[in-house]
Design a protein around this motif. Sequence first.
Motif, PDB file in Angstrom:
ATOM      1  N   UNK A  15      56.427 -76.757  47.001  1.00 30.98           N
ATOM      2  CA  UNK A  15      57.785 -77.292  47.170  1.00 30.98           C
ATOM      3  C   UNK A  15      57.856 -78.650  46.472  1.00 30.98           C
ATOM      4  N   UNK A  16      59.058 -79.150  46.229  1.00 28.44           N
ATOM      5  CA  UNK A  16      59.156 -80.554  45.796  1.00 28.44           C
ATOM      6  C   UNK A  16      58.589 -81.435  46.920  1.00 28.44           C
ATOM      7  N   UNK A  17      57.857 -82.477  46.546  1.00 32.16           N
ATOM      8  CA  UNK A  17      57.206 -83.311  47.574  1.00 32.16           C
ATOM      9  C   UNK A  17      57.332 -84.786  47.232  1.00 32.16           C
ATOM     10  N   UNK A  18      57.082 -85.619  48.241  1.00 31.17           N
ATOM     11  CA  UNK A  18      56.914 -87.050  47.985  1.00 31.17           C
ATOM     12  C   UNK A  18      55.422 -87.350  47.909  1.00 31.17           C
ATOM     13  N   UNK A  19      55.064 -88.382  47.155  1.00 31.77           N
ATOM     14  CA  UNK A  19      53.673 -88.827  47.110  1.00 31.77           C
ATOM     15  C   UNK A  19      53.539 -89.913  48.173  1.00 31.77           C
ATOM     16  N   UNK A  20      53.400 -89.476  49.429  1.00 37.05           N
ATOM     17  CA  UNK A  20      53.509 -90.437  50.538  1.00 37.05           C
ATOM     18  C   UNK A  20      52.371 -91.455  50.563  1.00 37.05           C
ATOM     19  N   UNK A  21      51.146 -91.011  50.306  1.00 39.06           N
ATOM     20  CA  UNK A  21      50.029 -91.970  50.326  1.00 39.06           C
ATOM     21  C   UNK A  21      50.191 -93.004  49.215  1.00 39.06           C
ATOM     22  N   UNK A  22      50.678 -92.540  48.071  1.00 41.77           N
ATOM     23  CA  UNK A  22      50.901 -93.472  46.948  1.00 41.77           C
ATOM     24  C   UNK A  22      51.978 -94.489  47.334  1.00 41.77           C
ATOM     25  N   UNK A  23      53.029 -94.015  47.989  1.00 43.71           N
ATOM     26  CA  UNK A  23      54.091 -94.927  48.429  1.00 43.71           C
ATOM     27  C   UNK A  23      53.537 -95.959  49.414  1.00 43.71           C
ATOM     28  N   UNK A  24      52.778 -95.464  50.403  1.00 45.89           N
ATOM     29  CA  UNK A  24      52.250 -96.376  51.432  1.00 45.89           C
ATOM     30  C   UNK A  24      51.336 -97.423  50.807  1.00 45.89           C
ATOM     31  N   UNK A  25      50.487 -96.978  49.900  1.00 40.00           N
ATOM     32  CA  UNK A  25      49.581 -97.918  49.232  1.00 40.00           C
ATOM     33  C   UNK A  25      50.381 -98.984  48.476  1.00 40.00           C
ATOM     34  N   UNK A  26      51.366 -98.514  47.699  1.00 45.25           N
ATOM     35  CA  UNK A  26      52.131 -99.447  46.859  1.00 45.25           C
ATOM     36  C   UNK A  26      52.960-100.411  47.733  1.00 45.25           C
ATOM     37  N   UNK A  27      53.594 -99.865  48.767  1.00 43.79           N
ATOM     38  CA  UNK A  27      54.409-100.718  49.636  1.00 43.79           C
ATOM     39  C   UNK A  27      53.557-101.841  50.234  1.00 43.79           C
ATOM     40  N   UNK A  28      52.341-101.497  50.680  1.00 46.60           N
ATOM     41  CA  UNK A  28      51.454-102.504  51.278  1.00 46.60           C
ATOM     42  C   UNK A  28      51.013-103.511  50.216  1.00 46.60           C
ATOM     43  N   UNK A  29      50.657-103.008  49.029  1.00 47.13           N
ATOM     44  CA  UNK A  29      50.170-103.913  47.965  1.00 47.13           C
ATOM     45  C   UNK A  29      51.271-104.868  47.516  1.00 47.13           C
ATOM     46  N   UNK A  30      52.501-104.374  47.400  1.00 47.84           N
ATOM     47  CA  UNK A  30      53.607-105.234  46.953  1.00 47.84           C
ATOM     48  C   UNK A  30      53.906-106.300  48.014  1.00 47.84           C
ATOM     49  N   UNK A  31      53.845-105.889  49.262  1.00 50.78           N
ATOM     50  CA  UNK A  31      54.119-106.816  50.374  1.00 50.78           C
ATOM     51  C   UNK A  31      53.031-107.898  50.415  1.00 50.78           C
ATOM     52  N   UNK A  32      51.801-107.439  50.377  1.00 54.17           N
ATOM     53  CA  UNK A  32      50.664-108.355  50.481  1.00 54.17           C
ATOM     54  C   UNK A  32      50.684-109.401  49.367  1.00 54.17           C
ATOM     55  N   UNK A  33      50.984-108.968  48.169  1.00 56.21           N
ATOM     56  CA  UNK A  33      50.971-109.882  47.025  1.00 56.21           C
ATOM     57  C   UNK A  33      52.279-110.659  46.861  1.00 56.21           C
ATOM     58  N   UNK A  34      53.243-110.464  47.752  1.00 52.53           N
ATOM     59  CA  UNK A  34      54.534-111.164  47.641  1.00 52.53           C
ATOM     60  C   UNK A  34      55.294-110.789  46.378  1.00 52.53           C
ATOM     61  N   UNK A  35      55.048-109.578  45.863  1.00 51.30           N
ATOM     62  CA  UNK A  35      55.623-109.183  44.570  1.00 51.30           C
ATOM     63  C   UNK A  35      57.149-109.129  44.590  1.00 51.30           C
ATOM     64  N   UNK A  41      59.206 -98.397  48.153  1.00 47.63           N
ATOM     65  CA  UNK A  41      59.300 -97.550  46.958  1.00 47.63           C
ATOM     66  C   UNK A  41      59.189 -96.112  47.437  1.00 47.63           C
ATOM     67  N   UNK A  42      60.072 -95.256  46.944  1.00 48.00           N
ATOM     68  CA  UNK A  42      59.988 -93.821  47.278  1.00 48.00           C
ATOM     69  C   UNK A  42      59.788 -93.013  46.006  1.00 48.00           C
ATOM     70  N   UNK A  43      59.180 -91.853  46.168  1.00 48.24           N
ATOM     71  CA  UNK A  43      58.856 -91.023  45.015  1.00 48.24           C
ATOM     72  C   UNK A  43      59.275 -89.567  45.247  1.00 48.24           C
ATOM     73  N   UNK A  44      59.287 -88.794  44.192  1.00 47.04           N
ATOM     74  CA  UNK A  44      59.491 -87.352  44.295  1.00 47.04           C
ATOM     75  C   UNK A  44      58.727 -86.680  43.168  1.00 47.04           C
ATOM     76  N   UNK A  45      58.048 -85.581  43.491  1.00 49.09           N
ATOM     77  CA  UNK A  45      57.276 -84.845  42.479  1.00 49.09           C
ATOM     78  C   UNK A  45      57.833 -83.433  42.386  1.00 49.09           C
ATOM     79  N   UNK A  46      58.042 -82.964  41.158  1.00 50.67           N
ATOM     80  CA  UNK A  46      58.537 -81.608  40.956  1.00 50.67           C
ATOM     81  C   UNK A  46      57.521 -80.750  40.235  1.00 50.67           C
ATOM     82  N   UNK A  47      57.497 -79.458  40.567  1.00 43.45           N
ATOM     83  CA  UNK A  47      56.710 -78.468  39.834  1.00 43.45           C
ATOM     84  C   UNK A  47      55.207 -78.705  39.893  1.00 43.45           C
ATOM     85  N   UNK A  48      54.742 -79.351  40.949  1.00 45.78           N
ATOM     86  CA  UNK A  48      53.303 -79.589  41.045  1.00 45.78           C
ATOM     87  C   UNK A  48      52.796 -79.302  42.456  1.00 45.78           C
TER      88      UNK A  48
END
Length: 296
Positions: free
Chosen positions: A210-230, A200-207
């Motif tokens: 520069x525009x940024x990705x929420x990398x820690x949120x992505x890493x957390x979610x990617x691991x959680x989805x993988x672990x749970x076989x989602x 899962x990739x993300x993008x945040x604007x106006x916060x």
Amino acid sequence: MDFLRPASWEEALAAKAEHPTAVPIAGGTDVMVEINFDHRRPEYLLDLNRIGELSEWEVGQESVRLGASVPYSSIMEHLRAELPGLALASHTVASPQIRNRGGVGGNLGTASPAGDAHPALLAADCEVEAESVRGTRLIPIDAFYTGVKRNALEPDELIRAVHIRKADGPQQYSKVGTRNAMVIAVCAFGIALHPETRTVRTGIGSAAPTPIRAKEAEEFLNAALEEGGFWENGKIITPAIAQQFAALASGACNPIDDVRGTARYRRHAVGIMARRTLGWTWEQYRGVGRTLEGAA
Ligand SMILES: Cc1cc2nc3c(=O)[nH]c(=O)nc-3n(C[C@H](O)[C@H](O)[C@H](O)COP(=O)(O)OP(=O)(O)OC[C@H]3O[C@@H](n4cnc5c(N)ncnc54)[C@H](O)[C@@H]3O)c2cc1C
């Protein structure tokens, strides 16, 4: 102010090499505002409007090569299936008049943290095709934004196109503004599910500056989805996972207080948008994405 009007891309590159301070003008929806308000008085304007190829796009196997001047209205009309996140973001830009003139090349040129294309581009994943008389290079979107309204282009370079990865799963875009149209984002959030790579990739604007990705949120979610076989079992994402994703997205922000909103409000709103857009895209994936995957 001198007005340079190249008839071809090669002429435009030559003109930019000869006059590196020349300001390119595409739709003019940012440039003309700056000139009208006397924020900018360039020696040369480099008009790109005679170069037809900048308003064309090609749909390839893996990506869409989007000409720098393709207007938002064309993205909404013709590229909704391939670039759903960017099409949704385009919908939120200004008004029909501005959407008929402005495009992604201009949004990247301005590189405002509030530009609506950026969160969608970051989430989808793309490369910016920059060219000068010295040659062509592809700049990964993560390396493109270098500061407040600054980008990685060299003074003699122009944006020719953007190579945007075609959607392989659901995408969403959410924007907070003080009204429904003609509004600069108070903050914005883009999300793209990539079932092919199970990421899962993300993008945040106006916060942030520069525009940024929420990398820690992505890493957390990617691991959680993988672990749970989602990705295979298509289970509903648990509230705890969604909340942690939202909290990490909110934590990725580095906003300021300004006339459009406070830093505190922006952090809060980004968390809410992260949770909601994750819910919407995941529901879509559970309903359609997995059925299509299974059928393939
Ligand atoms: C009333 C109004 C409302 C708006 N609302 C929104 C909104 O809701 N969301 C949003 O994101 N934006 C908004 N904008 C800003 C603007 O419309 C967008 O940023 C748009 O994408 C700019 O595209 P353009 O083609 O008009 O760029 P231009 O004004 O032509 O150029 C913008 C910048 O990019 C550079 N540039 C253009 N093309 C190239 C190229 N090929 N290579 C290198 N540099 C290039 C220019 O030199 C300039 O610095 C609004 C503007 C107005 C006037």
